[in-house]
Design a protein around this motif. Structure first.
Motif, PDB file in Angstrom:
ATOM      1  N   SER A 134     -22.800  -1.829  24.896  1.00 27.02           N
ATOM      2  CA  SER A 134     -22.382  -2.641  23.747  1.00 27.02           C
ATOM      3  C   SER A 134     -21.135  -3.460  24.062  1.00 27.02           C
ATOM      4  CB  SER A 134     -22.130  -1.764  22.527  1.00 27.02           C
ATOM      5  OG  SER A 134     -21.115  -0.814  22.781  1.00 27.02           O
ATOM      6  N   ASP A 135     -20.302  -2.979  24.984  1.00 22.83           N
ATOM      7  CA  ASP A 135     -19.114  -3.752  25.385  1.00 22.83           C
ATOM      8  C   ASP A 135     -19.524  -5.051  26.067  1.00 22.83           C
ATOM      9  OD1 ASP A 135     -17.392  -1.742  24.489  1.00 22.83           O
ATOM     10  OD2 ASP A 135     -17.373  -0.729  26.430  1.00 22.83           O
ATOM     11  N   LEU A 136     -20.544  -4.984  26.915  1.00 18.88           N
ATOM     12  CA  LEU A 136     -21.026  -6.197  27.576  1.00 18.88           C
ATOM     13  C   LEU A 136     -21.533  -7.200  26.546  1.00 18.88           C
ATOM     14  CD1 LEU A 136     -23.129  -4.837  30.606  1.00 18.88           C
ATOM     15  CD2 LEU A 136     -20.765  -5.661  30.640  1.00 18.88           C
ATOM     16  N   ALA A 137     -22.355  -6.718  25.617  1.00 23.23           N
ATOM     17  CA  ALA A 137     -23.031  -7.623  24.670  1.00 23.23           C
ATOM     18  C   ALA A 137     -22.093  -8.189  23.625  1.00 23.23           C
ATOM     19  CB  ALA A 137     -24.184  -6.881  23.993  1.00 23.23           C
ATOM     20  N   SER A 138     -20.925  -7.574  23.440  1.00 23.55           N
ATOM     21  CA  SER A 138     -19.975  -8.056  22.437  1.00 23.55           C
ATOM     22  C   SER A 138     -18.689  -8.591  23.069  1.00 23.55           C
ATOM     23  CB  SER A 138     -19.640  -6.940  21.437  1.00 23.55           C
ATOM     24  OG  SER A 138     -19.163  -5.780  22.108  1.00 23.55           O
ATOM     25  N   HIS A 139     -18.735  -8.913  24.362  1.00 20.43           N
ATOM     26  CA  HIS A 139     -17.645  -9.609  25.062  1.00 20.43           C
ATOM     27  C   HIS A 139     -16.320  -8.841  25.020  1.00 20.43           C
ATOM     28  CE1 HIS A 139     -20.179 -13.146  25.573  1.00 20.43           C
ATOM     29  NE2 HIS A 139     -20.466 -13.104  24.294  1.00 20.43           N
ATOM     30  N   GLN A 174     -29.542  -3.678  15.139  1.00 21.20           N
ATOM     31  CA  GLN A 174     -28.762  -3.571  16.380  1.00 21.20           C
ATOM     32  C   GLN A 174     -27.984  -4.856  16.637  1.00 21.20           C
ATOM     33  OE1 GLN A 174     -28.603  -0.747  18.001  1.00 21.20           O
ATOM     34  NE2 GLN A 174     -30.298   0.321  17.006  1.00 21.20           N
ATOM     35  N   LEU A 175     -28.644  -5.996  16.465  1.00 19.03           N
ATOM     36  CA  LEU A 175     -28.009  -7.288  16.727  1.00 19.03           C
ATOM     37  C   LEU A 175     -26.885  -7.579  15.751  1.00 19.03           C
ATOM     38  CD1 LEU A 175     -31.177  -9.530  17.291  1.00 19.03           C
ATOM     39  CD2 LEU A 175     -29.652  -8.671  19.060  1.00 19.03           C
ATOM     40  N   GLU A 176     -27.096  -7.226  14.470  1.00 18.81           N
ATOM     41  CA  GLU A 176     -26.229  -7.699  13.395  1.00 18.81           C
ATOM     42  C   GLU A 176     -25.116  -6.725  13.021  1.00 18.81           C
ATOM     43  OE1 GLU A 176     -29.124  -8.496  10.401  1.00 18.81           O
ATOM     44  OE2 GLU A 176     -30.072 -10.108  11.552  1.00 18.81           O
ATOM     45  N   SER A 177     -25.075  -5.562  13.651  1.00 19.83           N
ATOM     46  CA  SER A 177     -23.977  -4.630  13.399  1.00 19.83           C
ATOM     47  C   SER A 177     -22.693  -5.161  14.031  1.00 19.83           C
ATOM     48  CB  SER A 177     -24.304  -3.253  13.985  1.00 19.83           C
ATOM     49  OG  SER A 177     -25.412  -2.673  13.328  1.00 19.83           O
ATOM     50  N   THR A 178     -21.572  -4.780  13.481  1.00 24.06           N
ATOM     51  CA  THR A 178     -20.282  -5.225  14.007  1.00 24.06           C
ATOM     52  C   THR A 178     -19.838  -4.320  15.150  1.00 24.06           C
ATOM     53  OG1 THR A 178     -19.605  -6.121  11.862  1.00 24.06           O
ATOM     54  CG2 THR A 178     -17.848  -5.630  13.454  1.00 24.06           C
ATOM     55  N   TYR A 179     -19.603  -4.921  16.317  1.00 25.47           N
ATOM     56  CA  TYR A 179     -19.134  -4.184  17.490  1.00 25.47           C
ATOM     57  C   TYR A 179     -17.704  -4.558  17.855  1.00 25.47           C
ATOM     58  CZ  TYR A 179     -24.015  -2.921  17.984  1.00 25.47           C
ATOM     59  OH  TYR A 179     -25.271  -2.435  17.735  1.00 25.47           O
ATOM     60  N   PHE A 180     -17.261  -5.706  17.358  1.00 22.56           N
ATOM     61  CA  PHE A 180     -15.875  -6.122  17.584  1.00 22.56           C
ATOM     62  C   PHE A 180     -15.424  -6.966  16.407  1.00 22.56           C
ATOM     63  CE2 PHE A 180     -12.633  -9.139  18.873  1.00 22.56           C
ATOM     64  CZ  PHE A 180     -11.697  -8.292  19.462  1.00 22.56           C
ATOM     65  N   LYS A 181     -14.173  -6.748  16.001  1.00 25.37           N
ATOM     66  CA  LYS A 181     -13.631  -7.544  14.898  1.00 25.37           C
ATOM     67  C   LYS A 181     -12.115  -7.600  15.006  1.00 25.37           C
ATOM     68  CE  LYS A 181     -13.744  -7.970   9.837  1.00 25.37           C
ATOM     69  NZ  LYS A 181     -14.273  -7.372   8.581  1.00 25.37           N
ATOM     70  N   ASN A 182     -11.583  -8.813  14.888  1.00 24.52           N
ATOM     71  CA  ASN A 182     -10.149  -8.971  14.730  1.00 24.52           C
ATOM     72  C   ASN A 182      -9.907 -10.011  13.645  1.00 24.52           C
ATOM     73  OD1 ASN A 182     -10.496 -11.494  15.935  1.00 24.52           O
ATOM     74  ND2 ASN A 182      -9.642 -10.884  17.912  1.00 24.52           N
ATOM     75  N   THR A 183      -8.710 -10.537  13.580  1.00 24.41           N
ATOM     76  CA  THR A 183      -8.379 -11.486  12.517  1.00 24.41           C
ATOM     77  C   THR A 183      -9.194 -12.767  12.611  1.00 24.41           C
ATOM     78  OG1 THR A 183      -6.119 -10.641  12.582  1.00 24.41           O
ATOM     79  CG2 THR A 183      -6.467 -12.686  11.380  1.00 24.41           C
ATOM     80  N   ILE A 198     -12.296 -13.281  14.679  1.00 21.95           N
ATOM     81  CA  ILE A 198     -13.711 -13.293  15.053  1.00 21.95           C
ATOM     82  C   ILE A 198     -14.341 -11.922  14.806  1.00 21.95           C
ATOM     83  CG2 ILE A 198     -13.326 -12.616  17.473  1.00 21.95           C
ATOM     84  CD1 ILE A 198     -15.471 -14.731  18.227  1.00 21.95           C
ATOM     85  N   GLU A 199     -15.633 -11.947  14.459  1.00 23.89           N
ATOM     86  CA  GLU A 199     -16.417 -10.719  14.296  1.00 23.89           C
ATOM     87  C   GLU A 199     -17.708 -10.892  15.079  1.00 23.89           C
ATOM     88  OE1 GLU A 199     -18.384  -7.933  10.744  1.00 23.89           O
ATOM     89  OE2 GLU A 199     -17.103  -9.644  10.240  1.00 23.89           O
ATOM     90  N   LEU A 200     -18.061  -9.897  15.876  1.00 24.03           N
ATOM     91  CA  LEU A 200     -19.185 -10.033  16.791  1.00 24.03           C
ATOM     92  C   LEU A 200     -20.199  -8.911  16.638  1.00 24.03           C
ATOM     93  CD1 LEU A 200     -17.180 -10.903  20.030  1.00 24.03           C
ATOM     94  CD2 LEU A 200     -18.408 -12.507  18.584  1.00 24.03           C
ATOM     95  N   GLY A 201     -21.495  -9.316  16.688  1.00 26.34           N
ATOM     96  CA  GLY A 201     -22.583  -8.376  16.850  1.00 26.34           C
ATOM     97  C   GLY A 201     -22.997  -8.383  18.305  1.00 26.34           C
ATOM     98  N   LEU A 202     -24.288  -8.181  18.561  1.00 28.95           N
ATOM     99  CA  LEU A 202     -24.807  -8.306  19.920  1.00 28.95           C
ATOM    100  C   LEU A 202     -25.300  -9.737  20.122  1.00 28.95           C
ATOM    101  CD1 LEU A 202     -26.885  -5.018  20.404  1.00 28.95           C
ATOM    102  CD2 LEU A 202     -24.461  -5.426  20.881  1.00 28.95           C
ATOM    103  N   GLY A 203     -24.568 -10.525  20.859  1.00 26.26           N
ATOM    104  CA  GLY A 203     -24.962 -11.908  21.094  1.00 26.26           C
ATOM    105  C   GLY A 203     -24.829 -12.792  19.876  1.00 26.26           C
ATOM    106  N   VAL A 241     -23.054 -13.493   4.225  1.00 29.90           N
ATOM    107  CA  VAL A 241     -22.947 -13.151   5.641  1.00 29.90           C
ATOM    108  C   VAL A 241     -23.949 -13.996   6.416  1.00 29.90           C
ATOM    109  CG1 VAL A 241     -23.056 -11.354   7.393  1.00 29.90           C
ATOM    110  CG2 VAL A 241     -22.294 -10.784   5.080  1.00 29.90           C
ATOM    111  N   VAL A 242     -23.458 -14.756   7.380  1.00 34.18           N
ATOM    112  CA  VAL A 242     -24.297 -15.610   8.207  1.00 34.18           C
ATOM    113  C   VAL A 242     -24.106 -15.199   9.658  1.00 34.18           C
ATOM    114  CG1 VAL A 242     -24.676 -17.982   9.023  1.00 34.18           C
ATOM    115  CG2 VAL A 242     -24.262 -17.542   6.594  1.00 34.18           C
ATOM    116  N   PHE A 243     -25.204 -15.159  10.399  1.00 32.29           N
ATOM    117  CA  PHE A 243     -25.165 -14.827  11.825  1.00 32.29           C
ATOM    118  C   PHE A 243     -25.396 -16.112  12.614  1.00 32.29           C
ATOM    119  CE2 PHE A 243     -26.707 -11.213   9.394  1.00 32.29           C
ATOM    120  CZ  PHE A 243     -25.781 -10.242   9.753  1.00 32.29           C
TER     121      PHE A 243
END
Length: 348
Positions: free
Chosen positions: A124-129, A274-283, A285-290, A300-302
């Protein structure tokens, strides 16, 4: 009874008028941006409540008058990463990959990780940069091969990064990374025991009848020409099997709406979760998988952008409101993003 029928018919009429007004506004936005960038070619596909609409402005290239259509081929650049993430999510659903496991469990045996990296980077670290791995030095690649810098990316270069990186100073922080998706491609190949090109064809392109979406062979009379930010001619990137999972697909608005339909399907929800779950978030940007996750009020828009040296595009969708959009442009400038930002305001 007549009263209820009248109310129902009135609601249908109101909804139809509202939908038509929205389509008219979207077309107006695209037309205005086309007028501001008269040399640029733009192709937009939009789906709402299962109805497709296409908007096309400009020419395939700047040397003749052949018009852009919904079948015109563009580079989709890093939107390819979303395809790769989708393939990873499929393997998760099949029980062959655990996103919380480290990449040591899945990489092909010909890669050897530096001891400082072993058992530290999750899939998941790879896919969420947020792997902390250094990316390819694009500036150096450009200096070696200005027109086709990705030709210089090799398996040996990837191997060198993994062997010579002894610590992950930025692990857990956002750092956009092409090498992360290169590694996801190698993980897919190792799990499926096939090459990436066949994997994406057999699992996405062929089942969805995305017959115009190209990997290696994309020549034809529907292919656009690319132009850099200064308006100079720029060739499409060649297919390179190493870096392909990070951004080398070519497609059109018609095919991309087929992929967006897949992302909107309720019966695809296990993979989409799997794609749309939050794996990284800060002030910022918020990222799913790709995917980038955009939140405005309760909406909520992807989304995923794709930029090459000569073209730019944006894909976005909202499962709750059942819409999706693909914006393709044949110049590497901000036009695709500007169009999306303006349409985003209307859709929300």
């Amino acid at each position: 009874m007549i009263k209820y029928i009248t109310i129902a018919l009135s609601l249908i009429f109101i909804n139809t008028c509202f939908a038509q007004e929205m389509i008219t506004k979207i077309d107006s936005i695209i037309k205005v941006n086309s007028n501001l960038n008269q040399k640029i070619g733009i192709s937009v596909g939009f789906i709402k409540n299962n109805e497709e609409h296409f908007f096309n402005y400009g020419n395939l290239n700047r040397t003749d008058s052949t018009k852009i259509s919904q079948n015109s081929i563009f580079e989709i650049g890093s939107i390819t990463k979303l395809f790769t993430a989708h393939l990873i999510a499929r393997q998760v659903e099949l029980g062959k990959i655990d996103l919380d496991n480290t990449i040591d469990d899945y990489l092909p045996p010909f890669f050897e990780l530096n001891t400082g990296l072993q058992n530290k980077i999750k899939v998941s670290d790879l896919a969420s940069h947020q792997s902390g791995l250094p990316d390819f030095n694009f500036q150096e690649l450009m200096e070696v091969n200005p027109k086709q810098p990705l030709n210089e990316v090799t398996k040996e270069m990837v191997d060198s990064v993994l062997m010579n990186t002894s610590n992950l100073k930025s692990y857990g922080s956002y750092q956009y990374s092409n090498i992360s998706y290169v590694l996801l491609g190698y993980i897919l190949e190792n799990i499926v025991q096939d090459n990436y090109e066949n994997i994406i064809k057999n699992n996405i392109l062929i089942p969805l009848n995305m017959s115009k979406t190209k990997t290696l062979d994309y020549a034809g009379n529907e292919v656009t020409m690319g132009y850099n930010a200064q308006g100079e001619l720029q060739d499409f990137f060649n297919w390179n099997s190493v870096i392909a999972p990070a951004g080398l697909l070519k497609s059109n608005a018609t095919d991309m709406l087929k992929f967006i339909r897949l992302l909107l399907k309720p019966n695809n929800q296990a993979i989409n979760n799997q794609l749309e779950s939050t794996y990284f978030k800060n002030t910022f940007i918020e990222l799913g998988l790709g995917l980038n996750i955009l939140r405005e009020n309760d909406t909520v828009v992807f989304a995923k952008t794709g930029d090459t040296l000569g073209q730019s595009c944006v894909l976005a969708y909202n499962p709750e409101k059942e819409w999706g959009i693909i914006i393709l442009t044949n110049q590497a400038n901000r036009t695709a993003n500007e169009i999306f930002n303006q349409i985003f305001d209307i859709l929300n």
